[in-house]
Design a protein around this motif. Structure first.
Motif, PDB file in Angstrom:
ATOM      1  N   TRP A 180       0.834  -1.204   0.000  1.00  0.00           N
ATOM      2  CA  TRP A 180       0.000   0.000   0.000  1.00  0.00           C
ATOM      3  C   TRP A 180       0.873   1.260   0.000  1.00  0.00           C
ATOM      4  O   TRP A 180       0.585   2.230  -0.710  1.00  0.00           O
ATOM      5  CB  TRP A 180      -0.913   0.011   1.227  1.00  0.00           C
ATOM      6  CG  TRP A 180      -1.982  -1.020   1.224  1.00  0.00           C
ATOM      7  CD1 TRP A 180      -1.901  -2.306   1.667  1.00  0.00           C
ATOM      8  CD2 TRP A 180      -3.334  -0.858   0.762  1.00  0.00           C
ATOM      9  NE1 TRP A 180      -3.100  -2.953   1.513  1.00  0.00           N
ATOM     10  CE2 TRP A 180      -3.995  -2.092   0.959  1.00  0.00           C
ATOM     11  CE3 TRP A 180      -4.042   0.210   0.214  1.00  0.00           C
ATOM     12  CZ2 TRP A 180      -5.340  -2.281   0.623  1.00  0.00           C
ATOM     13  CZ3 TRP A 180      -5.383   0.024  -0.124  1.00  0.00           C
ATOM     14  CH2 TRP A 180      -6.012  -1.202   0.081  1.00  0.00           C
ATOM     15  N   ALA A 181       1.962   1.232   0.782  1.00  0.00           N
ATOM     16  CA  ALA A 181       2.836   2.400   0.871  1.00  0.00           C
ATOM     17  C   ALA A 181       3.568   2.656  -0.438  1.00  0.00           C
ATOM     18  O   ALA A 181       3.726   3.810  -0.849  1.00  0.00           O
ATOM     19  CB  ALA A 181       3.836   2.205   2.006  1.00  0.00           C
ATOM     20  N   PHE A 182       4.034   1.584  -1.100  1.00  0.00           N
ATOM     21  CA  PHE A 182       4.676   1.756  -2.403  1.00  0.00           C
ATOM     22  C   PHE A 182       3.701   2.350  -3.401  1.00  0.00           C
ATOM     23  O   PHE A 182       4.050   3.239  -4.186  1.00  0.00           O
ATOM     24  CB  PHE A 182       5.205   0.423  -2.915  1.00  0.00           C
ATOM     25  CG  PHE A 182       6.528   0.011  -2.325  1.00  0.00           C
ATOM     26  CD1 PHE A 182       6.918   0.427  -1.063  1.00  0.00           C
ATOM     27  CD2 PHE A 182       7.388  -0.814  -3.030  1.00  0.00           C
ATOM     28  CE1 PHE A 182       8.138   0.039  -0.513  1.00  0.00           C
ATOM     29  CE2 PHE A 182       8.612  -1.211  -2.503  1.00  0.00           C
ATOM     30  CZ  PHE A 182       8.984  -0.787  -1.239  1.00  0.00           C
ATOM     31  N   ALA A 183       2.454   1.851  -3.379  1.00  0.00           N
ATOM     32  CA  ALA A 183       1.436   2.373  -4.290  1.00  0.00           C
ATOM     33  C   ALA A 183       1.194   3.853  -4.019  1.00  0.00           C
ATOM     34  O   ALA A 183       1.119   4.671  -4.953  1.00  0.00           O
ATOM     35  CB  ALA A 183       0.141   1.574  -4.135  1.00  0.00           C
ATOM     36  N   TYR A 184       1.066   4.209  -2.742  1.00  0.00           N
ATOM     37  CA  TYR A 184       0.805   5.602  -2.371  1.00  0.00           C
ATOM     38  C   TYR A 184       1.949   6.501  -2.833  1.00  0.00           C
ATOM     39  O   TYR A 184       1.720   7.563  -3.432  1.00  0.00           O
ATOM     40  CB  TYR A 184       0.620   5.696  -0.857  1.00  0.00           C
ATOM     41  CG  TYR A 184       0.062   7.012  -0.380  1.00  0.00           C
ATOM     42  CD1 TYR A 184      -1.310   7.196  -0.229  1.00  0.00           C
ATOM     43  CD2 TYR A 184       0.904   8.073  -0.081  1.00  0.00           C
ATOM     44  CE1 TYR A 184      -1.833   8.405   0.214  1.00  0.00           C
ATOM     45  CE2 TYR A 184       0.397   9.282   0.361  1.00  0.00           C
ATOM     46  CZ  TYR A 184      -0.964   9.452   0.502  1.00  0.00           C
ATOM     47  OH  TYR A 184      -1.480  10.651   0.921  1.00  0.00           O
ATOM     48  N   ALA A 185       3.192   6.066  -2.587  1.00  0.00           N
ATOM     49  CA  ALA A 185       4.344   6.879  -2.980  1.00  0.00           C
ATOM     50  C   ALA A 185       4.463   6.992  -4.492  1.00  0.00           C
ATOM     51  O   ALA A 185       4.820   8.054  -5.022  1.00  0.00           O
ATOM     52  CB  ALA A 185       5.620   6.282  -2.387  1.00  0.00           C
ATOM     53  N   ASN A 186       4.165   5.904  -5.210  1.00  0.00           N
ATOM     54  CA  ASN A 186       4.232   5.947  -6.670  1.00  0.00           C
ATOM     55  C   ASN A 186       3.256   6.960  -7.244  1.00  0.00           C
ATOM     56  O   ASN A 186       3.574   7.694  -8.187  1.00  0.00           O
ATOM     57  CB  ASN A 186       3.958   4.561  -7.251  1.00  0.00           C
ATOM     58  CG  ASN A 186       5.107   3.603  -7.056  1.00  0.00           C
ATOM     59  OD1 ASN A 186       6.219   4.008  -6.703  1.00  0.00           O
ATOM     60  ND2 ASN A 186       4.859   2.325  -7.277  1.00  0.00           N
ATOM     61  N   VAL A 187       2.049   7.000  -6.679  1.00  0.00           N
ATOM     62  CA  VAL A 187       1.051   7.958  -7.156  1.00  0.00           C
ATOM     63  C   VAL A 187       1.451   9.375  -6.752  1.00  0.00           C
ATOM     64  O   VAL A 187       1.380  10.323  -7.554  1.00  0.00           O
ATOM     65  CB  VAL A 187      -0.343   7.605  -6.598  1.00  0.00           C
ATOM     66  CG1 VAL A 187      -1.359   8.700  -6.935  1.00  0.00           C
ATOM     67  CG2 VAL A 187      -0.806   6.261  -7.150  1.00  0.00           C
ATOM     68  N   LEU A 188       1.897   9.531  -5.516  1.00  0.00           N
ATOM     69  CA  LEU A 188       2.260  10.857  -5.001  1.00  0.00           C
ATOM     70  C   LEU A 188       3.391  11.482  -5.814  1.00  0.00           C
ATOM     71  O   LEU A 188       3.347  12.679  -6.150  1.00  0.00           O
ATOM     72  CB  LEU A 188       2.673  10.735  -3.531  1.00  0.00           C
ATOM     73  CG  LEU A 188       3.008  12.026  -2.784  1.00  0.00           C
ATOM     74  CD1 LEU A 188       1.783  12.932  -2.682  1.00  0.00           C
ATOM     75  CD2 LEU A 188       3.549  11.702  -1.391  1.00  0.00           C
ATOM     76  N   ASP A 189       4.397  10.683  -6.139  1.00  0.00           N
ATOM     77  CA  ASP A 189       5.579  11.223  -6.811  1.00  0.00           C
ATOM     78  C   ASP A 189       5.585  11.030  -8.320  1.00  0.00           C
ATOM     79  O   ASP A 189       6.376  11.671  -9.018  1.00  0.00           O
ATOM     80  CB  ASP A 189       6.849  10.571  -6.233  1.00  0.00           C
ATOM     81  CG  ASP A 189       7.064  10.921  -4.771  1.00  0.00           C
ATOM     82  OD1 ASP A 189       6.687  12.037  -4.377  1.00  0.00           O
ATOM     83  OD2 ASP A 189       7.597  10.079  -4.030  1.00  0.00           O
ATOM     84  N   GLY A 190       4.709  10.166  -8.809  1.00  0.00           N
ATOM     85  CA  GLY A 190       4.766   9.821 -10.221  1.00  0.00           C
ATOM     86  C   GLY A 190       3.640  10.352 -11.071  1.00  0.00           C
ATOM     87  O   GLY A 190       3.624  10.133 -12.288  1.00  0.00           O
ATOM     88  N   GLN A 191       2.687  11.035 -10.453  1.00  0.00           N
ATOM     89  CA  GLN A 191       1.564  11.585 -11.208  1.00  0.00           C
ATOM     90  C   GLN A 191       1.475  13.090 -10.987  1.00  0.00           C
ATOM     91  O   GLN A 191       1.847  13.580  -9.911  1.00  0.00           O
ATOM     92  CB  GLN A 191       0.251  10.908 -10.784  1.00  0.00           C
ATOM     93  CG  GLN A 191       0.172   9.428 -11.104  1.00  0.00           C
ATOM     94  CD  GLN A 191      -1.181   8.828 -10.758  1.00  0.00           C
ATOM     95  OE1 GLN A 191      -2.153   9.543 -10.486  1.00  0.00           O
ATOM     96  NE2 GLN A 191      -1.265   7.511 -10.771  1.00  0.00           N
ATOM     97  N   PRO A 192       0.984  13.830 -11.960  1.00  0.00           N
ATOM     98  CA  PRO A 192       0.832  15.282 -11.778  1.00  0.00           C
ATOM     99  C   PRO A 192      -0.196  15.596 -10.703  1.00  0.00           C
ATOM    100  O   PRO A 192      -1.110  14.813 -10.443  1.00  0.00           O
ATOM    101  CB  PRO A 192       0.368  15.764 -13.156  1.00  0.00           C
ATOM    102  CG  PRO A 192      -0.180  14.557 -13.837  1.00  0.00           C
ATOM    103  CD  PRO A 192       0.573  13.388 -13.315  1.00  0.00           C
ATOM    104  N   ASP A 193      -0.034  16.737 -10.073  1.00  0.00           N
ATOM    105  CA  ASP A 193      -0.905  17.158  -8.983  1.00  0.00           C
ATOM    106  C   ASP A 193      -2.244  17.616  -9.555  1.00  0.00           C
ATOM    107  O   ASP A 193      -2.441  18.792  -9.895  1.00  0.00           O
ATOM    108  CB  ASP A 193      -0.246  18.285  -8.197  1.00  0.00           C
ATOM    109  CG  ASP A 193      -1.046  18.665  -6.959  1.00  0.00           C
ATOM    110  OD1 ASP A 193      -2.074  18.024  -6.696  1.00  0.00           O
ATOM    111  OD2 ASP A 193      -0.641  19.612  -6.260  1.00  0.00           O
TER     112      ASP A 193
END
Length: 322
Positions: A180-193
């Motif tokens: 879950w944490a990897f998924a959260y970080a991937n979205v947080l850092d890998g997708q535009p705001d």
């Protein structure tokens, strides 16, 4: 004043139900300090995320033991004062710090001698840091929960740790929190705001909380089935972006389930923990409850029903399984 018989009967039943409630206790441990995915976290964002996690810890207001990977303190072999300061924040907030090895090595991959050296390398900064406050590192956590593939290897490692003044910190409530944490970080850092990103982050947080609480419920049932009572559990979490926004809600959720968050010392006073790590000889690192079940040769269906990380979360995390 007289009460009808039905009133007394209901009161008696209510008292009996209350008396039958298990003594639910849980100790919380947080691995991979100072930060789980240090090499993948944008350096400019790290101070704020660390501050968010510390604020969540303060809001929850319960005991925690944090486990340090000293390799995360370094860049090109040089210890970074700003990263040591992150550990000092934990210490100054009153949380105990333990050894999680220097490089988060897999015992089963590198062998016992290299692993023992990595334990010693994992206290070069930690030991003097704690000595500033008259403390010493007391707890050790196996990376990947891999404690040895044979009884002899486990015994040799346990003896080495004892010689160094460490107690092994087990894990009974194992989980896929890291996915879950990897998924959260991937979205947080890998997708535009964008609003879409915000919605995905919120969906992950909302899914994470019940998943983790369902894991606690599952291992309580496992404890009752194996031991006949509610073992004081030891819960595994990590220092990451997801817990920097969800930790206080997670603690509140387990408290609503009737759990008291206790120190690791208190949890470990339960005599079941004297069983140690024995019972499992495979390459992975299962819950201590399941190790003990394997030692008793429980049938395969004993382990059924454990909550699983949903496929959409695995996909966002970029991993095949937990």
């Amino acid at each position: 004043m007289r009460f009808p018989m039905t009133t007394w009967l209901l009161a008696l039943l209510a008292f009996g139900a209350h008396a039958a409630e298990p003594d639910r206790r849980i100790a919380i441990t947080i691995d991979d300090l100072p930060w789980q995915r240090m090499d993948k976290t944008p350096a400019a964002d790290l101070p704020l995320r660390h501050a968010q996690l510390m604020a969540q810890l303060k809001q929850a207001g319960v005991p925690v033991v944090g486990f340090v990977n000293e390799g995360k303190l370094e860049i090109d072999g040089q210890v970074q004062p700003a990263r040591v300061a992150m550990l000092r924040d934990w210490r100054e907030a009153g949380y105990e710090l333990g050894n999680h090895t220097h490089g988060h090595l897999d015992l089963h991959a590198v062998g016992l001698p290299a692993f023992q050296q990595d334990i010693l390398d994992g206290e070069r900064t930690l030991r003097p840091l704690l000595a500033e406050r008259g403390q010493v590192p007391r707890w050790f956590r196996h990376p990947y929960l891999r404690a040895g593939r044979t009884p002899e290897e486990r015994a040799a490692l346990s003896a080495f740790l004892d010689q160094q003044g460490y107690r092994i910190a087990p894990v009974t409530v194992d989980n896929g929190e890291w996915v879950w944490a990897f998924a959260y970080a991937n979205v947080l850092d890998g997708q535009p705001d964008t609003p879409a990103r915000a919605a995905t982050l919120e969906r992950l947080k909302r899914g994470y909380l019940p998943y983790m609480l369902n894991k606690v419920d599952y291992y309580e049932r496992q404890s009752q089935a194996l031991l006949g009572y509610a073992l004081p559990q030891v819960w595994l979490l990590h220092a990451n972006e997801l817990n920097a926004v969800a930790y206080a809600d997670l603690v509140a959720g387990v408290q609503r389930r009737g759990y008291r968050v206790v120190t690791l010392d208190e949890a470990m006073r339960d005599p079941a923990y004297a069983r140690g790590e024995d019972g499992y000889n495979g390459r992975y690192g299962p819950s201590w409850l399941h190790r003990w079940a394997m030692a008793e040769k429980k049938p395969k269906d004993f382990y059924a029903g454990e909550p699983e990380v949903p496929g959409w979360v695995l996909q966002l995390a970029g991993v095949a399984s937990e």
